[in-house]
Write a protein that holds these residues in place. Structure first.
Motif, PDB file in Angstrom:
ATOM      1  N   GLU A 541       0.813  -1.218   0.000  1.00 49.99           N
ATOM      2  CA  GLU A 541       0.000   0.000   0.000  1.00 49.99           C
ATOM      3  C   GLU A 541       0.846   1.267   0.000  1.00 49.99           C
ATOM      4  O   GLU A 541       0.381   2.330  -0.385  1.00 49.99           O
ATOM      5  CB  GLU A 541      -0.937   0.017   1.223  1.00 49.99           C
ATOM      6  N   ASP A 542       2.079   1.170   0.469  1.00 49.92           N
ATOM      7  CA  ASP A 542       2.954   2.334   0.559  1.00 49.92           C
ATOM      8  C   ASP A 542       4.373   1.881   0.197  1.00 49.92           C
ATOM      9  O   ASP A 542       5.133   1.426   1.038  1.00 49.92           O
ATOM     10  CB  ASP A 542       2.915   2.919   1.968  1.00 49.92           C
ATOM     11  N   MET A 543       4.715   2.007  -1.065  1.00 49.35           N
ATOM     12  CA  MET A 543       5.948   1.421  -1.593  1.00 49.35           C
ATOM     13  C   MET A 543       6.885   2.514  -2.093  1.00 49.35           C
ATOM     14  O   MET A 543       6.454   3.519  -2.653  1.00 49.35           O
ATOM     15  CB  MET A 543       5.611   0.456  -2.733  1.00 49.35           C
ATOM     16  N   ASP A 544       8.187   2.288  -1.857  1.00 51.49           N
ATOM     17  CA  ASP A 544       9.228   3.174  -2.380  1.00 51.49           C
ATOM     18  C   ASP A 544      10.089   2.391  -3.364  1.00 51.49           C
ATOM     19  O   ASP A 544      10.528   1.279  -3.071  1.00 51.49           O
ATOM     20  CB  ASP A 544      10.101   3.712  -1.250  1.00 51.49           C
ATOM     21  N   VAL A 545      10.362   3.005  -4.527  1.00 44.52           N
ATOM     22  CA  VAL A 545      11.193   2.387  -5.554  1.00 44.52           C
ATOM     23  C   VAL A 545      12.346   3.330  -5.859  1.00 44.52           C
ATOM     24  O   VAL A 545      12.137   4.482  -6.241  1.00 44.52           O
ATOM     25  CB  VAL A 545      10.383   2.094  -6.829  1.00 44.52           C
ATOM     26  N   GLU A 546      13.572   2.841  -5.652  1.00 44.35           N
ATOM     27  CA  GLU A 546      14.779   3.608  -5.955  1.00 44.35           C
ATOM     28  C   GLU A 546      15.550   2.884  -7.065  1.00 44.35           C
ATOM     29  O   GLU A 546      15.876   1.707  -6.932  1.00 44.35           O
ATOM     30  CB  GLU A 546      15.655   3.740  -4.708  1.00 44.35           C
ATOM     31  N   ILE A 547      15.853   3.624  -8.130  1.00 51.75           N
ATOM     32  CA  ILE A 547      16.493   3.023  -9.300  1.00 51.75           C
ATOM     33  C   ILE A 547      17.708   3.867  -9.677  1.00 51.75           C
ATOM     34  O   ILE A 547      17.625   5.096  -9.744  1.00 51.75           O
ATOM     35  CB  ILE A 547      15.526   2.933 -10.488  1.00 51.75           C
ATOM     36  N   SER A 548      18.813   3.189  -9.932  1.00 51.62           N
ATOM     37  CA  SER A 548      20.010   3.839 -10.465  1.00 51.62           C
ATOM     38  C   SER A 548      20.515   2.969 -11.614  1.00 51.62           C
ATOM     39  O   SER A 548      21.023   1.872 -11.395  1.00 51.62           O
ATOM     40  CB  SER A 548      21.074   3.979  -9.374  1.00 51.62           C
ATOM     41  N   MET A 549      20.348   3.442 -12.850  1.00 53.85           N
ATOM     42  CA  MET A 549      20.621   2.630 -14.027  1.00 53.85           C
ATOM     43  C   MET A 549      21.473   3.387 -15.045  1.00 53.85           C
ATOM     44  O   MET A 549      21.386   4.617 -15.144  1.00 53.85           O
ATOM     45  CB  MET A 549      19.312   2.190 -14.699  1.00 53.85           C
ATOM     46  N   THR A 550      22.258   2.625 -15.806  1.00 58.31           N
ATOM     47  CA  THR A 550      23.041   3.152 -16.924  1.00 58.31           C
ATOM     48  C   THR A 550      22.728   2.326 -18.159  1.00 58.31           C
ATOM     49  O   THR A 550      22.760   1.093 -18.113  1.00 58.31           O
ATOM     50  CB  THR A 550      24.546   3.079 -16.626  1.00 58.31           C
ATOM     51  N   THR A 551      22.409   3.006 -19.256  1.00 60.30           N
ATOM     52  CA  THR A 551      22.082   2.286 -20.483  1.00 60.30           C
ATOM     53  C   THR A 551      23.335   1.647 -21.070  1.00 60.30           C
ATOM     54  O   THR A 551      24.450   2.158 -20.909  1.00 60.30           O
ATOM     55  CB  THR A 551      21.453   3.227 -21.517  1.00 60.30           C
ATOM     56  N   ASP A 552      23.148   0.513 -21.746  1.00 70.09           N
ATOM     57  CA  ASP A 552      24.252  -0.241 -22.327  1.00 70.09           C
ATOM     58  C   ASP A 552      24.100  -0.343 -23.837  1.00 70.09           C
ATOM     59  O   ASP A 552      23.135   0.157 -24.427  1.00 70.09           O
ATOM     60  CB  ASP A 552      24.306  -1.639 -21.707  1.00 70.09           C
ATOM     61  N   LYS A 553      25.062  -1.052 -24.457  1.00 68.80           N
ATOM     62  CA  LYS A 553      25.076  -1.207 -25.912  1.00 68.80           C
ATOM     63  C   LYS A 553      23.822  -1.894 -26.407  1.00 68.80           C
ATOM     64  O   LYS A 553      23.174  -2.646 -25.687  1.00 68.80           O
ATOM     65  CB  LYS A 553      26.309  -2.007 -26.332  1.00 68.80           C
ATOM     66  N   ASN A 554      23.516  -1.613 -27.682  1.00 72.55           N
ATOM     67  CA  ASN A 554      22.388  -2.217 -28.401  1.00 72.55           C
ATOM     68  C   ASN A 554      21.045  -1.715 -27.905  1.00 72.55           C
ATOM     69  O   ASN A 554      19.994  -2.287 -28.231  1.00 72.55           O
ATOM     70  CB  ASN A 554      22.428  -3.753 -28.307  1.00 72.55           C
ATOM     71  N   THR A 555      21.060  -0.639 -27.109  1.00 68.73           N
ATOM     72  CA  THR A 555      19.800  -0.038 -26.679  1.00 68.73           C
ATOM     73  C   THR A 555      19.248   0.840 -27.793  1.00 68.73           C
ATOM     74  O   THR A 555      19.949   1.716 -28.314  1.00 68.73           O
ATOM     75  CB  THR A 555      20.008   0.792 -25.404  1.00 68.73           C
ATOM     76  N   LYS A 556      18.013   0.591 -28.176  1.00 65.86           N
ATOM     77  CA  LYS A 556      17.325   1.397 -29.182  1.00 65.86           C
ATOM     78  C   LYS A 556      15.920   1.706 -28.681  1.00 65.86           C
ATOM     79  O   LYS A 556      15.165   0.790 -28.373  1.00 65.86           O
ATOM     80  CB  LYS A 556      17.261   0.675 -30.524  1.00 65.86           C
ATOM     81  N   ILE A 557      15.604   2.984 -28.623  1.00 67.64           N
ATOM     82  CA  ILE A 557      14.307   3.429 -28.132  1.00 67.64           C
ATOM     83  C   ILE A 557      13.604   4.169 -29.260  1.00 67.64           C
ATOM     84  O   ILE A 557      14.177   5.073 -29.883  1.00 67.64           O
ATOM     85  CB  ILE A 557      14.458   4.341 -26.907  1.00 67.64           C
ATOM     86  N   PHE A 558      12.361   3.795 -29.534  1.00 66.12           N
ATOM     87  CA  PHE A 558      11.568   4.397 -30.608  1.00 66.12           C
ATOM     88  C   PHE A 558      10.368   5.123 -29.997  1.00 66.12           C
ATOM     89  O   PHE A 558       9.616   4.537 -29.206  1.00 66.12           O
ATOM     90  CB  PHE A 558      11.081   3.339 -31.596  1.00 66.12           C
ATOM     91  N   ILE A 559      10.195   6.384 -30.368  1.00 70.44           N
ATOM     92  CA  ILE A 559       9.071   7.179 -29.874  1.00 70.44           C
ATOM     93  C   ILE A 559       8.298   7.673 -31.089  1.00 70.44           C
ATOM     94  O   ILE A 559       8.687   8.662 -31.733  1.00 70.44           O
ATOM     95  CB  ILE A 559       9.555   8.365 -29.027  1.00 70.44           C
ATOM     96  N   PRO A 560       7.194   7.007 -31.468  1.00 68.30           N
ATOM     97  CA  PRO A 560       6.420   7.456 -32.629  1.00 68.30           C
ATOM     98  C   PRO A 560       5.509   8.630 -32.262  1.00 68.30           C
ATOM     99  O   PRO A 560       4.856   8.621 -31.221  1.00 68.30           O
ATOM    100  CB  PRO A 560       5.608   6.212 -33.008  1.00 68.30           C
ATOM    101  N   LEU A 561       5.515   9.629 -33.105  1.00 70.14           N
ATOM    102  CA  LEU A 561       4.646  10.790 -32.907  1.00 70.14           C
ATOM    103  C   LEU A 561       3.678  10.953 -34.066  1.00 70.14           C
ATOM    104  O   LEU A 561       3.250  12.055 -34.379  1.00 70.14           O
ATOM    105  CB  LEU A 561       5.497  12.060 -32.761  1.00 70.14           C
TER     106      LEU A 561
END
Length: 936
Positions: A541-561
């Motif tokens: 009911e009351d959750m905390d999420v902490e994230i520390s990330m670094t992107t790596d090779k072969n990452t491809k992100i597509f944002i269609p508009l």
């Protein structure tokens, strides 16, 4: 508005008109726009009319209002005195009426009083009653009536009486008793008499389908004592010989009797059989501890049970043989059994030959249970233990060996799919049925699954511990399909599976977190690899999420508009802007939904984006209108407990390109300048952009700009800059031109141009690869054929490059042709890029051939071939040690050498401190065996 006369209920006449009536019952309410009630009396004949938004009702005839209920009750009393509600009042023998009820939109009214019932619109009932002739007739029809999830479709009802009985006929074209499971052409006929009810139920789908037959014909009689005032607490059900056909299999029901007396049920000769299969019930279930119900089954195929179990996600197969005794149901229940299930299969997964036995242990005064399932004489499931029905306590040992987990997939729908693998577990179950206690270990063996939302597939071959109040994870290893891995540490605590809380740490190394395509998510998709740490803590009911990330090779992100509105007319230059209205609305809707839910979650994400990640913003995929970029960013994305999302940081573009389109005809590749950026300072949708997109013209004639005879031989490279600044939703667009330092005077003239003239120069360079004359320059008659040829040649070059690149997926091939004129020579370029020897050798080349000027009088005796060539060789597997050789042409027209060549060797190592670098270069390698054993 009312016009009513009379004080006696039987003398009331007139009309009543009510507007905008609201009625509330509990949390539900209804609103009537208009309710009209009209009561009239003429020549001893009454009429009552009720009209509203929900129903219309008409009642006409000779009657007193106070006689209606007792007249109907006394009619019912003749046939079933147990349910008569008024046996004291004496109605008039002249009571004679007809009624009609039309339900226009009855469901809101039904929902108010009987929420588990659903009645379709335009349901109607009609009938008549004559007390003197002892006559009753009721008829009704409805498109659909639903009660507790069971649906009667195309329902028709007819009821009428004779001197000693009431006949009722109910028919439904399809009776859905559990989801899609239905009885077709259902008919129910009943005859109600003073001491019994004769009932016949039959159904048959054979005339409506060519598939398996489901039909039945059941005849029963219910006998009861007409003097019984407890309303059917005591009765006997006599089942006459009947049959049921299930999937073309005929089951016969023999003549039998079931006696019901308050809380006791006695079965006499109840048998259902099909050839060598039979099920038999004999005995009683009652409060008497001496009574026992015996159930015997032989060679019974249990698959027909799927008609009832599939709604719960269970699909069963197997053959049942059983002897079961049930007693003390109302006290301390005891079930003594010997059950054999041959080839038991659940959800298409073989459990094996299963034997279950229960018996009473007089020494422990507990029920002893043994469950054993074998596949090919290998024990896969073993449950042994005791249960005390007196205090509901238990003590069981559960052992599972290589149990196929795919059996659980139906229960995880919407979370994951394609669940494969096995589990081996040993668990001790103690406590009570109200408060069970588990302790043990669960081992996953090549367990693989695909998460629905991210479409990423993971595999686990590891184990975790189960304690009475928690589940513990100790370096639980999870890998993706490329063998990249992460580890889970921490625990999930609970109090009897309530008040669930977690403290989970997840450490990943180049793990795949996203693998979606456009059909999976049309607002954000791609492939994401990342390394870092995640911590999830708090309750559900009351959750905390902490994230520390670094992107790596072969990452491809597509944002269609491409959901933006289409441009209805073309302007001088059209810049397509993403329509963020829908996206913002989706964000706001999500925030409202999250705030209205019971779960509160805080998010703190630090995301380090590296140039290894490629981002593509798709404006129009059909014509290739796409921005591609690589860059760096340290982004902080946070969401507070109220659901407000914020984003801070700068995305600095290191390299990128944009295929600029003009009226969907002209296409130009623009290079995004290094240092272009997108910044966030709070609202994720209020980003600020500073982007410089460059189009390079390799050879532009200064003479076209000035018409100065001294400039006839000067051709220079030119950079056109498209500058986008300000808010992402409404950016400011500007232009600039850069010429080499050798023509500073001309550069200054261009810088002083009004914005409108600057726009024209940019457009000319984009479309025709040449300047327009400066204001005031002497113009000469010139043909525009070169501009059209240049533009057509570039469109043709793009198409040829696409065709060549389709020859092999391992080789990228490009082609470009530029025609010549009086000043510039014609040029052809051929580019090739490939990787050989398991990607250890990379070759890139760009070779060009230059021809003569149009109508040139003389040709210099020089080579017309020039170009770039580069070879990159990895000397070790990691690629840290490399050799590179290159030859590069010089574009500077004032440099005498036509090309530059070189060769070199280099070594690359990443480090955070000089001490770490020293260890990597000169330190001893870690003992892998010791490291492996320490992890275990």
């Amino acid at each position: 508005m009312a016009n009513i006369e009379g004080l006696d209920p039987n003398e009331i006449s007139g009309s009543l008109n009510i507007l905008d009536l609201d009625y509330k019952r509990g949390a539900d309410s209804i609103h009537l726009h208009e309710l009209v009630v009209d009561a009239q009396m003429e020549n001893y004949k009454r009429s009552l009319s009720v009209k509203s938004d929900y129903l219309n009702f008409d009642l006409t005839g000779r009657y007193e209002y106070t006689d209606l209920s007792p007249a109907l009750s006394q009619l019912v009393e003749q046939y079933s005195p147990q349910i008569a509600w008024d046996t004291i009042s004496t109605p008039s023998d002249e009571t004679n009426f007809e009624f009609a009820l039309h339900m226009i939109n009855i469901q809101p009214l039904v929902q108010l009083f009987i929420p588990q019932v659903v009645v379709s619109n335009n349901t109607s009932f009609s009938g008549r009653f004559n007390r003197a002739d002892n006559l009753l007739l009721v008829e009704g029809k409805s498109e659909q009536v639903e009660v507790a999830g069971m649906k009667l479709n195309d329902l028709n009802i007819r009821a009428f009486n004779s001197s000693d009985r009431i006949h009722t006929i109910v028919s439904s074209h399809k009776f859905n008793y559990a989801g899609d499971y239905a009885l077709t052409d259902l008919k129910l006929n009943s005859i109600v008499k003073t001491d019994s009810i004769d009932l016949n139920v039959n159904w048959d789908n054979s005339i409506y389908t060519d598939s398996a037959i489901y039909s039945g014909n059941i005849n029963t009689s219910i006998y009861y004592n007409e003097q019984d005032t407890n309303r059917f607490n005591q009765f006997a059900l006599n089942l006459e010989p009947s049959y049921i056909v299930i999937a073309d299999t005929l089951w016969n029901l023999s003549k039998s009797r079931i006696e019901v007396d308050s809380s006791s049920y006695r079965f006499h000769d109840f048998n259902i059989e099909n050839g060598y299969q039979f099920l038999q019930l004999e005995g009683a279930v009652s409060e008497d501890t001496k009574d026992t119900l015996r159930v015997n089954a032989m060679n019974v195929n249990i698959s027909p049970l799927n008609l009832f179990t599939q709604s719960a996600g269970l699909n069963l197969e197997g053959v049942l043989n059983a002897n079961i005794k049930v007693s003390q149901v109302y006290g301390n229940p005891f079930v003594g059994s010997n059950i054999d299930l041959n080839k038991l299969t659940i959800n298409d997964q073989l459990i094996g030959d299963t034997r279950v036995s229960t018996e009473w242990d007089p020494f422990l005064e507990m029920i002893h249970l043994e469950w054993l399932s074998n596949i090919m004489e290998t024990e896969v499931l073993n449950i042994v233990g005791d249960y005390d029905p007196g205090n509901s306590s238990m003590n069981f040992r559960i052992f599972v060996d290589r149990f196929n987990l795919s059996i659980l997939e139906p229960y995880l729908e919407g979370v994951l799919h394609d669940l494969k693998g096995y589990t081996t577990a040993e668990v001790i179950l103690k406590g009570t049925t109200d408060k069970p206690s588990f302790r043990g270990v669960v081992i996953f063996d090549r367990t693989a699954f695909t998460l629905d939302y991210t479409q990423t597939r993971y595999e686990i071959t590891d184990w975790f511990d189960i304690a009475p109040d928690a589940i513990y994870f100790n370096d639980l290893r999870i890998t993706d399909k490329y063998d990249h891995f992460g580890h889970i540490n921490g625990k999930i605590t609970h109090d009897n599976f309530e008040d669930i809380a977690m403290d989970i740490h997840f450490d990943s190394r180049n793990l795949m977190f996203l693998n979606t395509r456009r059909q999976d998510n049309d607002t954000f998709f791609g492939t994401v690899f990342a390394s870092g740490n995640t911590r999830i803590s708090g309750s559900l009911e009351d959750m905390d999420v902490e994230i520390s990330m670094t992107t790596d090779k072969n990452t491809k992100i597509f944002i269609p508009l491409e959901s933006s509105e289409e441009v209805s007319e073309y302007d001088f230059i059209t810049f397509r802007q993403p329509d963020t209205t829908l996206y913002r609305r989706q964000i706001e809707t999500t925030e409202v939904a999250e705030q209205s839910s019971d779960m509160i979650m805080g998010l703190d994400m630090n995301l380090n984006v590296t140039p290894d990640a490629e981002v593509q913003i798709i404006f129009d995929s059909k014509i290739g209108d796409i921005i591609k970029a690589r860059g760096s960013a340290d982004l902080n994305i946070a969401m507070d407990k109220e659901g407000d999302l914020s984003m801070y940081g700068d995305y600095i573009i290191e390299k990128g390109d944009y295929l600029f389109t003009l009226q969907d005809v002209f296409q130009k590749h623009l290079t995004i300048a290094k240092g272009s950026n997108i910044s966030w300072a709070g609202d994720p949708l209020d980003a600020v952009v500073d982007i410089d997109a460059i189009y390079r013209v390799r050879r532009a004639s200064i003479y076209d700009l000035t018409f100065n005879p001294d400039h006839q031989e000067i051709v220079v490279p030119v950079e056109t800059h498209l500058l986008m600044t300000g808010g992402l939703e409404t950016p400011q667009i500007g232009f600039n031109l850069d010429l080499p330092s050798s023509v500073e005077e001309t550069q200054e003239q261009i810088n002083n141009l009004p914005q409108e003239d600057m726009n024209k120069q940019v457009l000319s360079l984009l479309v025709m690869n040449r300047f327009l004359p400066l204001p005031g320059a002497q113009t000469a008659a010139k043909t525009e054929s070169f501009g059209m040829e240049s533009n057509a040649s570039e469109l043709l070059s793009n198409q040829v490059s696409n065709w060549l690149s389709q020859i092999s997926g391992a080789v990228d091939i490009g082609f470009n042709y530029t025609p010549g004129d009086e000043v510039a020579t014609q040029e052809m370029e051929f580019a090739l890029s490939t990787q050989l020897l398991n990607n250890r050798v990379t070759i890139q080349s760009n070779v060009g051939y230059g021809g003569q000027q149009v109508n040139a009088a003389e040709t210099e005796n020089t080579s017309n071939i020039a170009g770039d060539f580069q070879v990159d060789v990895k000397l070790n597997r990691s690629g840290k040690l490399r050799v590179k050789a290159y030859a590069k042409s010089n574009e500077d027209i004032y440099t005498e050498a036509e090309s530059t060549q070189g060769v070199g060797i280099f070594y690359k190592e990443e480090f955070n401190t000089f001490g770490e670098l020293w260890k990597k270069l000169f330190g001893s390698k870690p003992d892998k065996e010791k490291e492996k054993s320490s992890r275990k």
